[in-house]
Design a protein around this motif. Structure first.
Motif, PDB file in Angstrom:
ATOM      1  N   UNK A  79      -8.709  -8.988  -5.764  1.00  0.00           N
ATOM      2  CA  UNK A  79      -7.402  -9.344  -6.328  1.00  0.00           C
ATOM      3  C   UNK A  79      -7.310  -8.971  -7.801  1.00  0.00           C
ATOM      4  N   UNK A  80      -8.389  -9.180  -8.554  1.00  0.00           N
ATOM      5  CA  UNK A  80      -8.337  -8.828  -9.974  1.00  0.00           C
ATOM      6  C   UNK A  80      -8.146  -7.319 -10.148  1.00  0.00           C
ATOM      7  N   UNK A 129       0.823  -1.205   0.000  1.00  0.00           N
ATOM      8  CA  UNK A 129       0.000   0.000   0.000  1.00  0.00           C
ATOM      9  C   UNK A 129       0.858   1.256   0.000  1.00  0.00           C
ATOM     10  N   UNK A 130       1.921   1.267   0.809  1.00  0.00           N
ATOM     11  CA  UNK A 130       2.812   2.426   0.837  1.00  0.00           C
ATOM     12  C   UNK A 130       3.541   2.612  -0.491  1.00  0.00           C
ATOM     13  N   UNK A 131       3.932   1.516  -1.107  1.00  0.00           N
ATOM     14  CA  UNK A 131       4.630   1.608  -2.395  1.00  0.00           C
ATOM     15  C   UNK A 131       3.713   2.212  -3.453  1.00  0.00           C
ATOM     16  N   UNK A 132       2.463   1.732  -3.493  1.00  0.00           N
ATOM     17  CA  UNK A 132       1.513   2.254  -4.481  1.00  0.00           C
ATOM     18  C   UNK A 132       1.250   3.738  -4.231  1.00  0.00           C
ATOM     19  N   UNK A 134      -3.670  11.579 -12.505  1.00  0.00           N
ATOM     20  CA  UNK A 134      -4.999  11.878 -11.952  1.00  0.00           C
ATOM     21  C   UNK A 134      -5.921  10.674 -11.982  1.00  0.00           C
ATOM     22  N   UNK A 135      -5.719   9.755 -12.937  1.00  0.00           N
ATOM     23  CA  UNK A 135      -6.586   8.580 -13.052  1.00  0.00           C
ATOM     24  C   UNK A 135      -6.115   7.409 -12.215  1.00  0.00           C
ATOM     25  N   UNK A 136      -4.998   7.534 -11.512  1.00  0.00           N
ATOM     26  CA  UNK A 136      -4.450   6.423 -10.730  1.00  0.00           C
ATOM     27  C   UNK A 136      -4.885   6.547  -9.282  1.00  0.00           C
ATOM     28  N   UNK A 137      -5.354   5.461  -8.666  1.00  0.00           N
ATOM     29  CA  UNK A 137      -5.742   5.508  -7.245  1.00  0.00           C
ATOM     30  C   UNK A 137      -4.514   5.441  -6.344  1.00  0.00           C
ATOM     31  N   UNK A 148      -5.048  -5.182 -11.954  1.00  0.00           N
ATOM     32  CA  UNK A 148      -5.235  -4.109 -12.941  1.00  0.00           C
ATOM     33  C   UNK A 148      -4.546  -2.819 -12.498  1.00  0.00           C
ATOM     34  N   UNK A 149      -4.638  -2.507 -11.196  1.00  0.00           N
ATOM     35  CA  UNK A 149      -3.947  -1.310 -10.692  1.00  0.00           C
ATOM     36  C   UNK A 149      -2.438  -1.450 -10.853  1.00  0.00           C
TER      37      UNK A 149
END
Length: 653
Positions: A61-62, A32-35, A51-54, A66-67
């Protein structure tokens, strides 16, 4: 690596990543921290792409896969050349994550890199997060509420919409006056009676619009004042206070002139032209509204026109005064009759009352007739005034014509008087002409004598004026440049003052037991360790080179010695049997030595391979391969469960 990780953590905090104080290195980073760290960096580098990246991983998991794929693609789009995929974020490796974060930190803009040197605080991080969020929202295109899909729920929410309605606000300002009393009164009013901005408005929805409107008005006023001062104020060579005072005085004068021109009668009415009474009646009608034009004209017309037109005929004025006196007498009689009528009614019977009513009606008719006569006389008087003005104009023109004719007659008369003695008069006239011509020549010579120094003086003064104009223009340009520098210096001073305040707040928040000398000593120790490592590496390289040179020289010497010995022993081996055995032993010794040298080289190679394998084992251990395999198996099981659940939902009728 500890210092590198600290630098990375510091840079990630600057871009808004929520890192706790317990995290000391990249090894402690979770998925989570890396993302979050990667998305924050991408949003700073390219707001449209990030802007489109969470900033967090979804529960499914799927969706996580995708993320991870989208993050890997975004990193490749901004120029990352290393191997990257969804496994980099979901099953992280310390080495890969460190190299990726180092690349992203290096790709940050210069503003962010310069901001990394500034102090970190909650307010600064909040402001940067707000700025990045606004930039990201500005990049996303706006869609109407009816056209929005569920995918746009994060970027465009259907909130409550309000119309832009602004109201006037009263905001406290720092007033600097010469006297202390008004400034103190203003401060007391602002502190005790002035309500806050949110309480001054009738609706809470207009708070933002009112604040934006006031800020825009103040900003535009400041810009207009700067432009006016730079274009006109500097040319006036006055101080800003004097320039504003002069401008205020001119504005007051213009307002007074406009009011006077609107309130006072026109120039034609001052000199009795036609239409004066109409203008005056219009003005009085505007202020009184209830009075009629006839009453206005009969009221005071005699006094005003007697003051303005002194040349009016006495007969008309006396006749008008007589008519006025008769009118006033009739009005007085009517008033007396009206006043005595009720008393007479009380004393007499109904017949007397009827007769008095008839008499009153007749008097009213007479009064109306007199009013009509007065109106007729007023119109006649106006006509007479116009006629009188025309006659005066004609008389002035006739007088001018008479003067011109008299001048012509005088000239002709003098010419006729000179005709009997024409020759002598011509000689006298020629003498006068010659004398006047000589006088003109002498005056011209005298004028030339005076003209030359005056021209020289004029030219010198003109050069001095041009020089002064050039000097003044140069000084004005220098003043403008100085004003620009002052403005830039003021902005820099404000920025540095804000940085100073942040540094002071950070200094207050820092622990007091840590001194600057400790950090300096630590930096010096690191530098000295690096120098020692460089010296040791250089020493090892020199020793290796010397050893390699010595090995090469010994190998060459050995080969040459063996070749000479082999040649000598081979010659003697043909003659003597014992020497032949020695030759065999020599060949066997050389072969055994060669095998021994080869064995030593192979041993060194094997040792190097062992060290490489040990390093690879350590690397694999640091990559958490076993833990990642376990996580992959668990994720695989979770995906199978999700697939089975989806298949069950599909099969349901």
């Amino acid at each position: 690596m500890e210092e590198v990780d600290k630098i990375l953590i510091h840079a990630l905090k600057q871009v808004g990543t929520g890192l706790s104080e317990e995290i000391e290195g990249v090894k402690s980073f979770t998925s989570e921290l890396i993302v979050e760290a990667v998305v924050r960096c991408i949003r700073v580098i390219d707001p449209g792409l990030g802007s489109a990246l969470p900033t967090s991983l979804p529960p499914g998991m799927s969706a996580r896969f995708r993320v991870g794929m989208s993050l890997a693609q975004a990193c490749q789009d901004i120029g990352y050349k290393g191997e990257i995929g969804y496994q980099t974020f979901l099953y992280s490796s310390e080495t890969e994550i460190r190299s990726l974060l180092m690349f992203l930190v290096e790709k940050l803009p210069r503003e962010s890199a310069a901001a990394s040197d500034q102090p970190t605080g909650k307010s600064t991080i909040l402001q940067r997060a707000i700025a990045s969020a606004i930039k990201a929202q500005l990049v996303v295109p706006w869609l109407p509420p009816n056209c929005r899909l569920p995918l746009h729920g994060e970027t465009q929410t259907s909130g409550v919409l309000y119309s832009f309605h602004s109201q006037r606000l009263s905001v406290a300002h720092c007033v600097k006056d010469s006297g202390n009393k008004p400034q103190k009164e203003i401060r007391d009013y602002q502190r005790e009676f002035l309500p806050p901005v949110t309480a001054q408005l009738s609706h809470n929805a207009s708070v933002v619009a009112s604040i934006l409107e006031r800020h825009t008005a103040e900003l535009s006023a400041a810009q207009e004042w700067d432009n006016e001062w730079n274009s006109q104020g500097l040319l006036s060579r006055l101080t800003p206070q004097d320039y504003r005072a002069r401008k205020r005085t001119r504005l007051h004068k213009r307002i007074e002139e406009q009011l006077r021109s609107a309130a006072l009668p026109s120039a034609e009415s001052a000199f009795g032209a036609l239409g004066s009474t109409s203008d005056l009646s219009d003005i009085l009608q505007a202020f009184k509204g209830s009075a009629s034009s006839d009453q206005i004209l009969t009221k005071g017309s005699h006094f005003s026109h007697s003051q303005k037109f002194t040349f009016t005929q006495v007969h008309n004025d006396s006749q008008l005064m007589c008519r006025h006196s008769i009118l006033h007498k009739c009005v007085f009689v009517c008033e007396q009759e009206v006043e005595t009528a009720p008393s007479a009614v009380r004393q007499t019977d109904v017949d007397k009352h009827q007769s008095q009513q008839e008499e009153l009606a007749s008097l009213q008719l007479q009064f109306q007739q007199l009013c009509s006569d007065v109106d007729q006389l007023t119109t006649d008087m106006k006509h007479m005034r116009v006629t009188n003005a025309q006659v005066l104009d004609e008389m002035k023109q006739r007088e001018l014509q008479n003067r011109e004719e008299e001048e012509k007659i005088q000239v002709k008369k003098k010419s006729i008087d000179l005709l009997p003695d024409a020759e002598n008069n011509l000689l006298k006239l020629q003498g006068l002409v010659e004398a006047s011509a000589k006088r003109v020549v002498s005056l011209a010579s005298q004028w030339e004598k005076h003209r030359a120094p005056l021209i020289d003086q004029h030219r010198s003064l003109k050069e001095i004026c041009s020089h002064q104009d050039m000097e003044s223009s140069r000084k004005l340009s220098e003043i403008k440049v100085l004003h620009d520098k002052i403005r830039v210096s003021t902005e820099e001073a404000k920025q540095k003052e804000e940085i100073y305040k942040q540094l002071v707040s950070q200094l207050e928040n820092l622990p007091k037991d840590v001194s600057r000398a400790a950090y300096t000593q630590r930096i010096l120790e690191i530098v000295s360790n690096i120098k020692k490592q460089k010296e040791e590496i250089t020493k090892i390289l020199c020793d290796t080179k010397d050893l390699q040179k010595e090995i090469n020289s010994l190998t060459g010497k050995l080969d040459r010695t063996f070749a000479v010995t082999d040649e000598l022993v081979f010659k003697d081996a043909k003659k003597d049997e014992s020497v032949r055995k020695s030759y065999k032993y020599l060949a066997a010794l050389h072969e055994n030595c060669s095998q021994l040298i080869q064995t030593i080289e192979d041993t060194g190679t094997i040792l190097r391979e062992i060290r490489d394998l040990e390093e690879q084992i350590e690397t694999e251990n640091s990559n958490k391969t076993v833990a990642n395999l376990e996580r992959i198996v668990e994720d695989y099981k979770a995906i199978r469960q999700e697939n089975s659940a989806l298949a069950a939902k599909v099969r349901e009728p």
